[in-house]
Design a protein around this motif. Structure first.
Motif, mmCIF file in Angstrom:
data_model
loop_
_atom_site.group_PDB
_atom_site.id
_atom_site.type_symbol
_atom_site.label_atom_id
_atom_site.label_comp_id
_atom_site.label_asym_id
_atom_site.label_seq_id
_atom_site.Cartn_x
_atom_site.Cartn_y
_atom_site.Cartn_z
ATOM 1 N N ALA A 1 0.825 -1.209 0.000
ATOM 2 C CA ALA A 1 0.000 0.000 0.000
ATOM 3 C C ALA A 1 0.861 1.261 0.000
ATOM 4 N N ALA A 2 1.887 1.285 0.829
ATOM 5 C CA ALA A 2 2.751 2.469 0.930
ATOM 6 C C ALA A 2 3.454 2.769 -0.392
ATOM 7 N N SER A 3 3.678 1.745 -1.204
ATOM 8 C CA SER A 3 4.348 1.944 -2.496
ATOM 9 C C SER A 3 3.471 2.723 -3.486
ATOM 10 N N LEU A 4 2.176 2.857 -3.180
ATOM 11 C CA LEU A 4 1.270 3.606 -4.059
ATOM 12 C C LEU A 4 1.346 5.116 -3.830
ATOM 13 N N VAL A 5 1.948 5.524 -2.719
ATOM 14 C CA VAL A 5 2.021 6.941 -2.361
ATOM 15 C C VAL A 5 3.153 7.622 -3.120
ATOM 16 N N ARG A 6 2.870 8.824 -3.622
ATOM 17 C CA ARG A 6 3.875 9.602 -4.325
ATOM 18 C C ARG A 6 4.177 10.888 -3.554
ATOM 19 N N GLU B 1 3.736 3.393 9.570
ATOM 20 C CA GLU B 1 5.076 3.010 10.018
ATOM 21 C C GLU B 1 5.990 2.623 8.855
ATOM 22 N N SER B 2 5.398 2.370 7.658
ATOM 23 C CA SER B 2 6.177 1.925 6.501
ATOM 24 C C SER B 2 6.516 3.051 5.533
ATOM 25 N N LEU B 3 5.997 4.250 5.765
ATOM 26 C CA LEU B 3 6.241 5.343 4.829
ATOM 27 C C LEU B 3 7.719 5.737 4.827
ATOM 28 N N PRO B 4 8.307 5.937 3.661
ATOM 29 C CA PRO B 4 9.735 6.280 3.585
ATOM 30 C C PRO B 4 10.057 7.547 4.359
ATOM 31 N N VAL B 5 11.230 7.577 4.957
ATOM 32 C CA VAL B 5 11.609 8.723 5.783
ATOM 33 C C VAL B 5 11.798 9.992 4.951
ATOM 34 N N ASN B 6 12.052 9.826 3.640
ATOM 35 C CA ASN B 6 12.262 11.005 2.779
ATOM 36 C C ASN B 6 10.976 11.445 2.076
ATOM 37 N N LEU B 7 9.848 10.819 2.377
ATOM 38 C CA LEU B 7 8.577 11.173 1.743
ATOM 39 C C LEU B 7 8.073 12.512 2.277
ATOM 40 N N ARG B 8 7.611 13.362 1.349
ATOM 41 C CA ARG B 8 6.952 14.604 1.729
ATOM 42 C C ARG B 8 5.489 14.474 1.316
ATOM 43 N N ALA B 9 4.579 14.536 2.291
ATOM 44 C CA ALA B 9 3.160 14.322 2.004
ATOM 45 C C ALA B 9 2.320 14.879 3.139
ATOM 46 N N THR B 10 1.008 14.822 2.955
ATOM 47 C CA THR B 10 0.068 15.242 3.982
ATOM 48 C C THR B 10 -0.878 14.088 4.277
ATOM 49 N N VAL B 11 -1.013 13.750 5.555
ATOM 50 C CA VAL B 11 -1.882 12.656 5.984
ATOM 51 C C VAL B 11 -3.039 13.222 6.796
ATOM 52 N N ILE B 12 -4.244 12.818 6.438
ATOM 53 C CA ILE B 12 -5.429 13.149 7.230
ATOM 54 C C ILE B 12 -5.982 11.836 7.774
#
Length: 252
Positions: A84-89, A107-118
């Motif tokens: 699932a996390a691999s689908l996030v850009r 907990e699986s989101l990459p540490v270098n990912l820039r995003a907004t979570v609601i």
């Protein structure tokens, strides 16, 4: 074939296939559809299966509490979460619904990912507090302790303030005909809002959550664009979802 033998056969087929078609099973057994439907009705009344339009599906299990589910089958949940996390850009805005698999996504989101979570799940917000590139918005409201999510008008009004690229929806039960269903009515409204406000809707459902149904309908199957499931879900079981235009992402 005696009635008891038919009942045993039908339960065996249900266990193997995940669902029963009244027309197909009547033809295989060489009996009328009326007789087959009577068999299904009797098995439903006995609590052995659940009748649905056109056939039957397994009766759903009694839901466990969030605390009990959190440590259950963690290896599989982590594997699903990585898919699932691999689908996030980078740069996307996305909903993270409650649930133990959704927590694993956080907990699986990459540490270098820039995003907004609601999210309406306090455990998910807490898990992302130290993530350097993710902005977190948490819906307020009353907390449904058994699921560790906020519910009610305050939560839904908050969620409607956002339009998301993705909505990751925790699934209690998903059936091609019955849609996405849950055992507790109070959680339906927040899930519906996330589905309505997301451009792409990703259902998180291990094979044990497929082809079963609870009493409260959240959304039809056609509201889902993507399904993340595990490798034990056979192509035969997934075919009805593909026919409804859902993209399948399977754990390897």
């Amino acid at each position: 074939m005696l009635k008891a033998e038919r009942h045993a056969y039908l339960l065996q087929q249900l266990s193997k296939q995940g669902r029963l078609s009244a027309i197909d099973e009547a033809e295989r057994l060489g009996i009328s559809e009326d007789t087959l439907r009577r068999d299904l009705r009797e098995l439903d009344m006995a609590g052995a299966l659940q009748r649905v339009h056109g056939g039957a599906i397994p009766r759903p299990p009694v839901p466990a509490s969030y605390a009990d589910r959190r440590g259950d089958d963690r290896t599989r949940k982590v594997s699903l979460a990585r898919v699932a996390a691999s689908l996030v850009r980078d740069g996307q805005v996305f909903f993270l619904d409650g649930g133990t698999t959704a927590l694993c996504i956080a907990e699986s989101l990459p540490v270098n990912l820039r995003a907004t979570v609601i999210t309406n799940a306090p455990p998910i917000a807490a898990a992302l507090i130290d993530h350097p590139g993710i902005d977190v918005y948490l819906a307020g409201g009353a907390v449904a302790k058994r699921s560790a999510v906020t519910v009610g008008t305050e939560a839904t009004d908050f969620l409607r303030r956002f339009r998301a690229d993705l909505g990751f929806i925790g699934v209690c039960a998903l059936a091609a005909d019955a849609g996405l269903t849950i055992p507790f009515a109070e959680e339906a409204s927040t899930k519906r809002v996330m589905i309505e406000q997301a451009r792409r809707v990703v259902a998180l459902a291990g094979s044990d959550k497929l082809d079963i149904a609870y009493p409260y309908v959240v959304a039809p199957t056609t509201a889902i664009t993507d399904l993340v499931t595990d490798h034990t879900a056979t192509e035969e079981r997934l075919a009805p979802y593909r026919l409804r235009g859902i993209t399948i992402h399977r754990q390897r």
